[in-house]
Scaffold this motif. Structure first.
Motif, short mmCIF file in Angstrom:
data_model
loop_
_atom_site.label_atom_id
_atom_site.label_comp_id
_atom_site.label_asym_id
_atom_site.label_seq_id
_atom_site.Cartn_x
_atom_site.Cartn_y
_atom_site.Cartn_z
N VAL A 63 -4.18 -10.07 -1.93
CA VAL A 63 -4.09 -8.79 -2.64
C VAL A 63 -3.39 -7.77 -1.73
O VAL A 63 -3.76 -7.61 -0.57
N GLU A 64 -2.38 -7.10 -2.30
CA GLU A 64 -1.74 -6.04 -1.53
C GLU A 64 -2.56 -4.76 -1.67
O GLU A 64 -2.89 -4.34 -2.77
N ARG A 65 -2.93 -4.18 -0.55
CA ARG A 65 -3.84 -3.03 -0.58
C ARG A 65 -3.15 -1.81 0.02
O ARG A 65 -2.52 -1.89 1.07
N LEU A 74 -3.31 1.50 2.01
CA LEU A 74 -4.20 1.97 3.07
C LEU A 74 -4.12 3.49 3.18
O LEU A 74 -3.18 4.12 2.72
N LEU A 103 -14.19 -4.37 -0.95
CA LEU A 103 -14.13 -5.74 -0.48
C LEU A 103 -15.21 -5.94 0.59
O LEU A 103 -15.09 -5.43 1.69
N LYS A 142 0.81 -0.29 3.80
CA LYS A 142 0.31 -1.33 2.91
C LYS A 142 -0.03 -2.58 3.70
O LYS A 142 0.55 -2.82 4.77
N ARG A 186 -14.48 -0.74 3.82
CA ARG A 186 -14.71 -1.78 2.82
C ARG A 186 -15.07 -1.18 1.47
O ARG A 186 -14.78 -1.75 0.42
N THR A 221 -1.16 -6.81 2.87
CA THR A 221 -1.63 -7.88 1.99
C THR A 221 -2.67 -8.67 2.76
O THR A 221 -2.39 -9.22 3.83
N THR A 222 -3.89 -8.67 2.23
CA THR A 222 -5.00 -9.32 2.94
C THR A 222 -5.01 -10.81 2.63
O THR A 222 -4.29 -11.29 1.75
N LYS A 250 -13.78 1.62 0.36
CA LYS A 250 -12.52 2.09 -0.22
C LYS A 250 -11.71 0.95 -0.83
O LYS A 250 -11.10 1.12 -1.88
N VAL A 251 -11.70 -0.18 -0.13
CA VAL A 251 -10.91 -1.29 -0.68
C VAL A 251 -11.75 -2.15 -1.62
O VAL A 251 -11.22 -3.04 -2.29
#
Ligand SMILES: [Zn+2]
Lengths: 344, 822
Positions: free
Chosen positions: B304-306, B308, B363, B297, B358, B299-300, B360-361
């Motif tokens: 936001v916690e993403r 992976l 963003l 995981k 990008r 947090t960007t 996948k997330v």
């Protein structure tokens, strides 16, 4: 019957008929009288004529001539009276109020986008273009691969695609028809391909998930960018008026190189800049370019021997600005109160 | 891409106006979509001169006479202490709105009228000086707009950069083009004139290198060709200097702090995405480029916690992911006010990997946007040195080390260009030397190779691999508008009109003539419409909405929804038609696509008229007529028959023994006042999506039927009409009123009448139906009028009577049909 008797009967009829004719006072009475005098079944004249056969052969000629003269006189008199009675009837009956409206019929209409397509087709027809069509449910190869789209590249982001399967899409442009046509028919190719295309764009006032596009393609030996410019500028002058100015701007489409957008000078402000042209003085009309050699090669053509140019335009945009339609969705709603406006 | 006119001018001193730059870029490079004067809010402020001034007793105020160029001297009250007669000041006339939103009104102060305001720097957002009004050192006449006098007018140019030209996603890239177009040389911008030195050479390694307490390692060289990092110590994180803040804001960015602003300056100025880590937060003093681990995981920076997965590329310290490579940094290693040591990253990440990550997330960032399109990978070490020096300059830090791991990119292969090919594509001869000069002007390396040129694209161009790519460069640099545009004759094409186009135009003509409206609606459906056709509906994999995820199998389905739309708007007279595609899923293959024409009618048959205020509604017989009209237009030259159907299908339309369509009662979600709706749908042909030929091949000369030309029935060739002599003999006619049992179809009776009447029959028309008094149950009275004519003589009554008797006899013996007796 003798000839004398025959002639006497004719004379009697000739003598009394005018008075009887003049005595009719309506078209109905006139019709009854006409049947009584010259009717084919029971007319008095017809009855006399039926006796003609009983006369000796040598007398029939004289009798026939006399009978014909009487018949002409009767018919003339009848016709004169009929005209008089008709005029009288028109005067005496309830008068038509001629200002009242005509009996109407429903008026059918052509969709405003189709009208634009028709006009574009007509201009290119004059230049020898024919109409090619292709499927809307298309192979990804025809839609992207054959058109030199790099796989997994941001160029694909310009075509947000509706997928039907792993390799099947709803075509995102009419350009697949270029490849299908080039594979099917040898050059020279001069085609126009109108049709619907799809994007994964949600409906808003200026975007629709499906819209019409018109593709044009020319491929032959010796075709150059000068031909592209000349033909499209000619089109602009035929479509927007003989003094229309055009400009060509660098652009990018994977399937053309060089690529150019064609603008026409804004007719509202004559290039000074106004709200219609977003203060640029120009209105974007179409994208165009020289057919990329990779496209010719995908269709099995020798890209050294053949060159070509292509263009694509969106007729809805033209329809919207021409008719001042505030929201593109109106073109799809099919509200009869909108469609009726294009009738007369 | 947001460009600052002033920033560009610092990189290439071209001496041109923003308007000229806009027009040059649009004509030769890429379209300038928007053109925005950043201080447009100052447009109404003018230069004004104070002509006379006197103090208002017992106040700080002065009463002044001001020349604002209008021809009349204005009376203005001013509270500033520094009013000087003869001096010039920014002036807001009454009615003007100031940048802060304050509106200047005419007003009375202590009995004096004030018709405007002499402005301080603060009041027109030029600074914070509120001590007095802003004195202008200018020769400009009163009334001149302030923006013409002060150098305030930076202009933002928004460039529409298409996916092939990633080099234009920076000021330096655009400046290169402007240098070629204007002849002005590229210059080092003044703000980078006094940078502190950086260590040289860098510490290098192919997979790993360490210096100044930082270890850099690439675990995934396919996705990261080169990773460079600078260690900068002793930084002070604080607000940026004015010039840096202004630069960031000039492209629409928000100033954050000196370190972040410096990396943003490098991104917008040189197109190199950079990221700064707080070195103290990097566990183990390590920077590692690797794939994310399943379950990992991060947090960007956006908080936001993403989650992976191993498809994603990350930057990690010894233990944890610290950034999404090429997309966004992590919150934990963010540079803060407490940061003292920094690791600055400049790297080359694989475009597809960044794109996959990008997506996948979900963003997209300034950095990912550039990596996806391609950065100038050869410039990465220089960008690191420049970026590190800049960070040191604005933060007071010291660059301890530069580390470089991985490989430099290979030079691009040269492309051969022949002048003859240029002339053939452009329609105009351009000499070899002219081509060479133009290409060299934008950084291409050009070597003369006999008649041809060997051209190597610069490292910042990812879009040049064939000669046509070079020809495009030549064409646009010369200018498309300079190319010739003479219209030449052309050879006629080999492609015949597609038959379905002709069918569409015929159908449209007759249906518009019949009073129907053509529509072009969306072809998506919920699948709950047309019953029998829902079986093989084609589903869109990523539909616009789950309410209508299918492609229609019937146009009537679409027209029915459009009719309901009209009914909802109280429109009961609906007459619509469409020619379009319908689709059906086919297991394991592409869907089938048919082109159909369909119509729907409901409501009044004719417009109301004073002779007929309530016209009757469309009924089945109108639909039957429209079906015949539509079918004949679809299949000209073929005879059309309508076979009775069952259920909601009234008739099937049959052409040459094939069912090509149907007439239906259309079920609608309709209000009680609506009349019944009728639909007709006819298949015009198949629009095949079979491949014409394999990739790289064609099917010229092949015997097989061209793809996409497979109508359901071959469209008949219309036989020429043969002249028949106009009759000279009178016709004779009689009527037959018959008692026809309900189980005997009228068509059978008519067929018998026609066959038994002999060749002199000219017409046979059913003209009346009657049920009721005098007619036995289970039967109806049907009346036909029969017209006979002999070509050479008048028919006698006796002959007609004979025929009539014969017909009645035959009817009774064959069908049990008797005449209706008075
Ligand atoms: Zn305009």
């Amino acid at each position: 019957m003798t000839l004398a008797e025959f002639l006497a009967k004719l004379s009697a009829l000739e003598g009394e008929a005018p008075g009887r004719i003049a005595g009719t006072s309506s078209l109905d009475e006139w019709t009854v009288l006409r049947n009584a005098l010259v009717g084919r079944q029971a007319g008095e004249f017809t009855a006399i004529m039926n006796e003609l056969g009983s006369l000796p052969k040598e007398e029939r000629r004289e009798a026939g001539a006399r009978a014909n003269a009487v018949k002409v006189a009767l018919e003339d008199a009848l016709e004169v009276r009929r005209a008089q009675l008709t005029a009288k009837a028109a005067e005496s009956g309830p008068k038509l109020d001629l200002t009242m409206p005509a009996r109407d019929r429903w008026q059918g209409t052509v969709h405003p986008v189709s009208m634009v397509i028709d006009e574009v087709v007509e201009i290119f027809r004059e230049l020898g273009f024919t109409i090619a069509l292709g499927p809307e449910a298309e192979h990804a190869w025809y839609n992207f691969g054959a058109l030199n789209f790099p796989a997994d590249h941001p160029a694909m982001d310009l075509h947000d695609t509706l997928y039907l399967g792993a390799d099947q899409v709803l075509r995102t442009h009419t350009s697949p028809v270029q490849v299908r046509t080039l594979q099917q028919y040898p050059p020279p190719v001069r085609i126009l391909a109108p049709g619907n295309v799809y994007r994964r764009d949600f409906f808003d006032p200026s975007h629709a998930p499906m819209f019409a596009q018109i593709e044009g393609l020319v491929v032959d030996e010796g075709i150059s960018f000068a031909d592209l410019k000349a033909t499209l500028s000619h089109f602009a002058r035929r479509y927007f008026g003989p003094h229309t100015k055009t400009r060509f701007r660098p652009s990018y489409f994977p399937f053309t190189e060089p690529s150019a957008e064609m603008d026409v000078q804004c007719g509202v402000c004559d290039g000074e800049g106004c709200a219609v042209c977003k203060h640029s003085g120009w209105i974007e009309i179409l994208g165009s370019g020289m057919v990329h050699p990779a496209v010719l090669e995908a269709a099995g053509l020798d890209s050294e021997k053949y060159t070509g140019w292509a263009f694509g335009m969106g007729p809805a945009r033209t329809a919207i600005s021409r008719h001042a339609i505030p929201d593109i969705r109106i073109l799809y709603d099919s509200d009869v109160r909108f469609l009726e406006q294009f009738g007369r | 891409m947001n460009l600052s006119h002033e920033w560009l001018a610092r990189l290439v001193p071209h001496g041109k106006s923003a308007e000229q730059i806009r027009d040059l870029l649009t004509a030769h490079v890429a379209t300038v979509e928007h053109f925005e004067r950043l201080r447009a809010d100052l447009a109404p402020i003018v230069v004004a001169q104070v002509v006379a001034s006197e103090k208002i007793p017992e106040t700080r105020l002065s009463f002044n006479k001001v020349d604002d160029g209008s021809g009349t001297l204005l009376e203005v009250v001013c509270g500033a202490p520094n009013v000087v007669v003869g001096a010039k000041y920014p002036f807001a006339r009454s009615g003007t709105t100031l940048p802060g939103g304050m509106k200047i009104e005419k007003r009375k102060i202590r009995g004096f009228t004030s018709n405007g305001m002499l402005c301080s720097a603060d009041e027109i957002a030029l600074g914070t000086d509120h001590d007095g009004i802003y004195t202008l050192e200018t020769d400009a006449a009163p009334g001149t707009p302030l923006l013409d006098v002060l150098p305030l007018g930076d202009v933002r140019l928004v460039l529409d950069v298409l996916p092939n030209r990633s080099d234009l996603l920076s000021h330096i890239g655009v400046a290169r083009e402007l240098s070629a177009l204007t002849g002005a040389k590229l210059a080092g911008p003044p703000e980078l004139a006094d940078l502190p030195p950086v260590p040289s050479p860098a510490v290098t390694g192919t997979q790993e290198a360490s210096a100044a307490g930082l270890k850099v390692r690439i675990d995934d060289p396919l996705d990261c060709a080169r990773y460079t990092a600078a260690v900068i110590s002793g930084v002070t994180v604080c607000p940026s200097p004015d010039w840096l803040r202004a630069a960031v804001e000039s492209v629409g960015g928000r100033s954050i702090n000196n370190v972040v602003d410096a990396t943003n300056y490098m991104l917008h100025g040189f197109g190199q995405p950079m990221h700064a880590f707080d070195k103290a937060k990097l566990g183990g003093g390590t920077v590692m480029v690797r794939r994310a681990k399943a379950g990992e995981k991060l947090t960007t920076l956006d908080g936001v916690e993403r989650a992976l997965d191993p498809d994603m590329l990350v930057i990690a310290d010894a233990a944890h992911a610290t950034a999404l490579a090429g997309v966004m940094g992590g919150k934990a290693s963010e540079v803060t006010d407490a940061t003292t040591d920094i690791v600055l990253e400049v790297a080359t990440f694989n475009a597809q990997r960044v794109r996959a990550t990008r997506r996948k997330v979900g963003l997209s960032t300034d950095a990912s946007y550039r990596f996806e399109r391609g950065i100038d990978d050869a410039m990465v070490p220089q960008a690191l040195a420049l970026g590190a020096a800049l960070v040191a300059l604005v933060s007071g830090g010291h660059v301890d080390a530069l580390i470089e791991v991985g490989r430099a990119p290979a030079k691009r292969p040269p492309v051969q260009l022949r002048a003859a090919r240029v002339a053939r594509v452009l329609g105009e001869a351009v000499s070899r030397d002219e081509c060479a000069k133009l290409l060299a002007s934008i950084g291409f390396e050009v070597v003369v190779d006999g008649e041809a040129l060997k051209v190597t694209p610069p490292s910042w161009r990812h879009d040049v691999s064939r000669d046509v790519d070079l020809i495009e460069e030549i064409a646009r640099l010369r200018g498309f508008d300079r190319l010739p545009d003479t219209l030449h004759g052309a050879r006629p094409g080999t492609v015949p009109d597609h038959p379905l186009w002709g069918a569409y135009r015929r159908v449209r003509d007759v249906l518009v003539g019949a009073g129907l409206h053509e529509v072009r609606p969306l072809p998506f459906t919920s699948g709950r419409g047309e019953r029998a056709e829902t079986v093989n509906l084609m589903r869109v994999q990523n539909p616009l909405g789950e309410d209508e995820p299918f492609l229609r199998a019937s146009i009537l389905d679409t027209l029915a929804r459009r009719a309901e739309y009209n009914l909802n708007r109280m429109q009961g007279n609906v007459r619509l038609f469409e020619v379009g595609s319908v689709f059906a899923a086919r297991p394991g293959g592409t869907p089938t696509e048919d082109v159909r024409a369909a119509l729907l009618v409901m409501g009044q048959r004719r417009p109301p008229h004073f002779t007929e205020p309530q016209p009757p509604a469309f009924d089945a017989w109108d639909a039957k007529q429209l079906a015949i009209t539509l079918a004949q237009a679809s299949y000209p030259g073929s005879s059309v028959t309508l076979e009775p159907g069952t259920g909601h299908v009234l008739w099937y339309i049959v052409v040459r023994a094939a069912r090509v369509g149907r007439v239906t009662r259309v079920a609608l979600d309709a209000p009680v006042w609506a009349s019944p709706a009728f639909g007709v749908e006819v298949t015009l042909g198949e629009m095949s999506n079979a491949a014409v030929a394999p990739s790289g091949q064609h099917a010229h000369g092949a015997k097989k039927r061209p793809s996409g030309v497979a109508p359901a029935v071959t469209i008949g060739r219309r036989e020429p009409v043969r002249y028949r002599a106009i009759p000279t003999m009178p016709a004779a006619e009689f009527d037959l009123a018959l008692l026809v049992p309900d189980n005997v179809p009228a068509a059978d009776v008519e067929k018998l009448l026609r066959s038994a009447s002999g060749e002199l029959l000219e017409r046979c028309v059913l003209f009346d139906e009657f049920r009721g008094a005098g007619i036995p149950d289970g039967t109806r009275s049907l009346a036909w009028r029969l017209t006979f004519r002999h070509p050479e003589r008048t028919l006698r009554d006796k002959e007609l009577d004979g025929r009539r008797a014969l017909l009645l006899k035959t009817l009774e013996s064959t069908l049990g049909v008797r005449p209706r007796t008075a």
